[in-house]
Scaffold this motif. Structure first.
Motif, PDB file in Angstrom:
ATOM      1  N   MET A  27       1.080  -0.850  -0.234  1.00  0.00           N
ATOM      2  CA  MET A  27      -0.190  -0.292   0.123  1.00  0.00           C
ATOM      3  C   MET A  27       0.796   1.098   0.409  1.00  0.00           C
ATOM      4  SD  MET A  27      -3.364  -0.542   2.406  1.00  0.00           S
ATOM      5  CE  MET A  27      -2.640  -1.532   3.726  1.00  0.00           C
ATOM      6  N   ARG A  28       1.757   1.129   0.204  1.00  0.00           N
ATOM      7  CA  ARG A  28       3.016   2.642   0.705  1.00  0.00           C
ATOM      8  C   ARG A  28       3.483   2.885  -0.785  1.00  0.00           C
ATOM      9  NH1 ARG A  28       5.604   4.501   5.026  1.00  0.00           N
ATOM     10  NH2 ARG A  28       5.273   2.656   6.702  1.00  0.00           N
ATOM     11  N   GLN A  29       3.762   1.532  -1.173  1.00  0.00           N
ATOM     12  CA  GLN A  29       4.493   1.714  -2.302  1.00  0.00           C
ATOM     13  C   GLN A  29       3.213   2.346  -3.379  1.00  0.00           C
ATOM     14  OE1 GLN A  29       6.354  -1.547  -4.318  1.00  0.00           O
ATOM     15  NE2 GLN A  29       7.589  -2.486  -2.082  1.00  0.00           N
ATOM     16  N   ALA A  30       2.066   1.791  -3.806  1.00  0.00           N
ATOM     17  CA  ALA A  30       0.824   2.335  -4.197  1.00  0.00           C
ATOM     18  C   ALA A  30       1.050   4.017  -3.846  1.00  0.00           C
ATOM     19  CB  ALA A  30      -0.100   1.344  -3.543  1.00  0.00           C
ATOM     20  N   VAL A  31       0.675   3.484  -2.558  1.00  0.00           N
ATOM     21  CA  VAL A  31       0.531   5.652  -2.809  1.00  0.00           C
ATOM     22  C   VAL A  31       2.033   6.382  -3.162  1.00  0.00           C
ATOM     23  CG1 VAL A  31       0.068   7.306  -1.376  1.00  0.00           C
ATOM     24  CG2 VAL A  31      -1.206   5.065  -0.512  1.00  0.00           C
ATOM     25  N   ALA A 140      -2.967  11.647  -1.783  1.00  0.00           N
ATOM     26  CA  ALA A 140      -2.085  10.700  -1.014  1.00  0.00           C
ATOM     27  C   ALA A 140      -3.225  10.142  -0.175  1.00  0.00           C
ATOM     28  CB  ALA A 140      -0.669  10.894   0.095  1.00  0.00           C
ATOM     29  N   ASP A 141      -3.844  10.733   0.574  1.00  0.00           N
ATOM     30  CA  ASP A 141      -5.138  10.131   1.521  1.00  0.00           C
ATOM     31  C   ASP A 141      -6.532  10.056   0.057  1.00  0.00           C
ATOM     32  OD1 ASP A 141      -6.487   9.613   2.994  1.00  0.00           O
ATOM     33  OD2 ASP A 141      -6.748  11.823   3.992  1.00  0.00           O
ATOM     34  N   ASP A 142      -6.532  11.301  -1.050  1.00  0.00           N
ATOM     35  CA  ASP A 142      -7.383  11.776  -1.760  1.00  0.00           C
ATOM     36  C   ASP A 142      -6.997  11.409  -2.947  1.00  0.00           C
ATOM     37  OD1 ASP A 142      -9.985  12.174  -2.402  1.00  0.00           O
ATOM     38  OD2 ASP A 142     -10.053  14.829  -2.480  1.00  0.00           O
ATOM     39  N   ASN A 143      -7.181  10.419  -3.748  1.00  0.00           N
ATOM     40  CA  ASN A 143      -7.478   8.802  -3.015  1.00  0.00           C
ATOM     41  C   ASN A 143      -6.340   7.685  -3.053  1.00  0.00           C
ATOM     42  OD1 ASN A 143      -9.603   7.221  -2.145  1.00  0.00           O
ATOM     43  ND2 ASN A 143     -10.298   6.790  -3.283  1.00  0.00           N
ATOM     44  N   ALA A 144      -5.323   7.965  -3.239  1.00  0.00           N
ATOM     45  CA  ALA A 144      -4.331   7.049  -3.621  1.00  0.00           C
ATOM     46  C   ALA A 144      -4.865   5.771  -2.596  1.00  0.00           C
ATOM     47  CB  ALA A 144      -2.619   7.916  -3.669  1.00  0.00           C
ATOM     48  N   SER A 145      -5.091   6.188  -1.052  1.00  0.00           N
ATOM     49  CA  SER A 145      -5.473   5.784  -0.029  1.00  0.00           C
ATOM     50  C   SER A 145      -5.818   4.707  -0.357  1.00  0.00           C
ATOM     51  CB  SER A 145      -5.444   6.742   1.039  1.00  0.00           C
ATOM     52  OG  SER A 145      -6.554   7.293   0.575  1.00  0.00           O
ATOM     53  N   SER A 289       3.669  10.781   2.856  1.00  0.00           N
ATOM     54  CA  SER A 289       4.320  10.740   4.346  1.00  0.00           C
ATOM     55  C   SER A 289       3.387  11.232   5.471  1.00  0.00           C
ATOM     56  CB  SER A 289       5.070  11.906   4.766  1.00  0.00           C
ATOM     57  OG  SER A 289       5.310  13.291   3.905  1.00  0.00           O
ATOM     58  N   THR A 290       2.331  12.109   5.155  1.00  0.00           N
ATOM     59  CA  THR A 290       1.162  12.366   6.602  1.00  0.00           C
ATOM     60  C   THR A 290       0.442  11.300   6.671  1.00  0.00           C
ATOM     61  OG1 THR A 290      -0.237  13.578   4.768  1.00  0.00           O
ATOM     62  CG2 THR A 290       1.335  14.598   5.410  1.00  0.00           C
ATOM     63  N   LEU A 291       0.270   9.722   5.952  1.00  0.00           N
ATOM     64  CA  LEU A 291      -0.909   8.818   5.199  1.00  0.00           C
ATOM     65  C   LEU A 291      -0.358   8.280   6.686  1.00  0.00           C
ATOM     66  CD1 LEU A 291      -1.774   9.612   3.198  1.00  0.00           C
ATOM     67  CD2 LEU A 291      -2.199   7.560   2.674  1.00  0.00           C
ATOM     68  N   ASN A 292      -1.343   7.402   8.158  1.00  0.00           N
ATOM     69  CA  ASN A 292      -1.293   6.787   8.478  1.00  0.00           C
ATOM     70  C   ASN A 292      -1.611   5.493   7.914  1.00  0.00           C
ATOM     71  OD1 ASN A 292      -1.497   4.941  10.764  1.00  0.00           O
ATOM     72  ND2 ASN A 292      -3.209   5.349  11.705  1.00  0.00           N
ATOM     73  N   TYR A 293      -0.358   4.316   8.049  1.00  0.00           N
ATOM     74  CA  TYR A 293      -0.340   2.790   6.846  1.00  0.00           C
ATOM     75  C   TYR A 293      -0.739   2.388   8.134  1.00  0.00           C
ATOM     76  CZ  TYR A 293       1.677   5.982   2.837  1.00  0.00           C
ATOM     77  OH  TYR A 293       1.946   5.943   2.359  1.00  0.00           O
TER      78      TYR A 293
END
Length: 423
Positions: A27-31, A140-145, A289-293
């Motif tokens: 998931m980190r690599q995709a984001v 990143a959050d919107d919406n790669a997450s 870097s702001t995401l909570n994986y």
């Protein structure tokens, strides 16, 4: 005997931890790729849009999913569409189908989706919260997450299988007005002999699960909307929440500013998962870097169990038309405070937290700040998002009203001068 059981237990735990670590790494690599500067914010019909599409399609192709369009060679996963009146743009939805294994249920389909587009370089009219700043809005959050979680769900179900068929979708042009999801439903109503591996009748789509902004989990909190759109959904969501030990806020109606709204408008029951807003929403600061994986792993586990239960329901989910409280109330709003409330109700303190207070808008001008917990508006209590909507609908532009908030342990009262909602 006990020693053998202990060893097996330890090995099982190690395997689970290893799987979780691999999920998070994927998931980190995709984001990090989808939200990279190279992709320029993934605006529809740009090189970033193309690169994002190729990345997602390559993942689906490696998993050997079935394409949905005949005679398109490397683009058999694309449903192309054109939109716009003055400026015409062509982009696409990305679609893959997993046929169900159960002879009775395989003709019923569940859509599991997320949107992959974003705001590009921002600017006026783009939806950016910093319209005067031209810079890559990575999303990143919107919406790669959401895309990263849906890709992991696709990997899981491709291996595990499903009683019902599952359509994994990555919608285009969501930020331009949920266009991709609307175009998909229109396409499903057409008699198109180029379409394959999809249901022949729109009624065969029995549920839709949408993931949008699921990368910023706080306090183990997740919001699930649409729990009232089918009679069994609330109980299923609550059971999964208990199993995964998440604090889940259930919202009955299935309306809202994301692709699930297109499906509920077509009388298809929906569930919309999100971890809510934040200060970086629709700004250049929405970076990987702001995401909570760890939180994304929790959302993945919740989503996996949720889809598993939906796919194995003994009966076809019924549809209940729940009035869209948020949508209907918004139509009555004559004013705006200029803030984004906590739709999940994740705060442990009484009231409704203001997740984002927009600079230059009434609430910010009065002194209210992001993180303040609104307890009263115009002398009337506010305990949740629904009560907030009611209070907002009662207000008039040009007036000044008191708003009581809790900041830390201090109760503060601000005088807010209201402006029309169109500003």
């Amino acid at each position: 005997m006990r020693k053998s059981s202990f060893i097996l237990s330890v090995l099982g735990i190690m395997l689970v931890l290893q799987t979780h670590a691999q999920n998070q790494d994927n998931m980190r690599q995709a984001v990090e790729y989808l939200a990279s500067q190279e992709l320029g914010g993934r605006y529809p019909a740009t090189i970033g849009d193309t690169l994002a599409s190729e990345f997602i399609t390559n993942q689906l192709r490696k998993l050997k999913f079935k394409p949905v369009v005949k005679e398109k060679k490397n683009k058999g996963f694309y449903q192309d569409f054109t939109y716009g009146k003055t400026e015409r743009r062509t982009t696409h939805n990305i679609i893959a189908v997993l046929p169900g294994k159960d002879k009775r249920l395989r003709n019923e389909y569940i859509v599991v989706g997320s949107h992959y587009d974003h705001l590009g370089m921002g600017g006026k009219g783009s939806g950016s919260r910093r319209p005067d700043t031209l810079a890559v809005h990575p999303g990143a959050d919107d919406n790669a997450s959401g895309d990263a979680v849906v890709l992991e769900l696709a990997k899981y179900f491709k291996k595990a299988g499903s009683p019902r068929s599952i359509i994994f979708m990555f919608f285009g042009a969501e930020e331009q007005g949920i266009i991709g999801s609307k175009k998909f439903l229109e396409w499903m109503k057409e008699d198109d002999d180029q379409r394959k591996n999809l249901p022949g009748d729109l009624k065969s789509i029995v549920a839709m699960v949408n993931l949008d902004m699921v990368g910023r989990m706080r306090d183990n909190a997740l919001s699930v909307s649409g729990t009232g759109t089918s009679s069994e959904f609330q109980a299923i969501v609550e059971q999964v929440a208990k199993q995964t030990q998440l604090h889940v806020t259930c919202v009955p109606d299935g309306y809202g500013p994301s692709d699930h709204a297109s499906f509920v408008a077509a009388d298809i029951p929906v569930l919309f998962l999100t971890t809510g807003g934040h200060m970086e929403y629709h700004t250049p600061g929405d970076v990987p870097s702001t995401l909570n994986y760890d939180g994304m792993q929790q959302t993945l586990e919740f989503s996996r169990e949720l889809v598993t239960r939906l796919a194995s329901m003994a009966q076809t989910p019924d549809f209940i038309n729940v009035p869209g409280s948020n949508t209907q109330s918004h139509a009555k709003f004559k004013v705006t405070l200029g803030l984004m409330p906590d739709v999940m109700g994740a705060s442990s303190k009484p009231g409704l937290r203001a997740d984002i207070v927009v600079a230059g808008k009434p609430a910010h001008n009065a002194g209210i700040r992001s993180g303040d917990i609104i307890q009263e508006i115009d002398g009337k209590p506010v305990k949740d998002i629904e009560e907030y909507m009611v209070r907002l609908s009662e207000l008039k532009a040009g007036t000044t009203i008191p708003v009581k908030v809790l900041r830390g342990e201090e109760t503060l009262l601000f005088q807010v001068q209201l402006t029309p909602s169109r500003e």
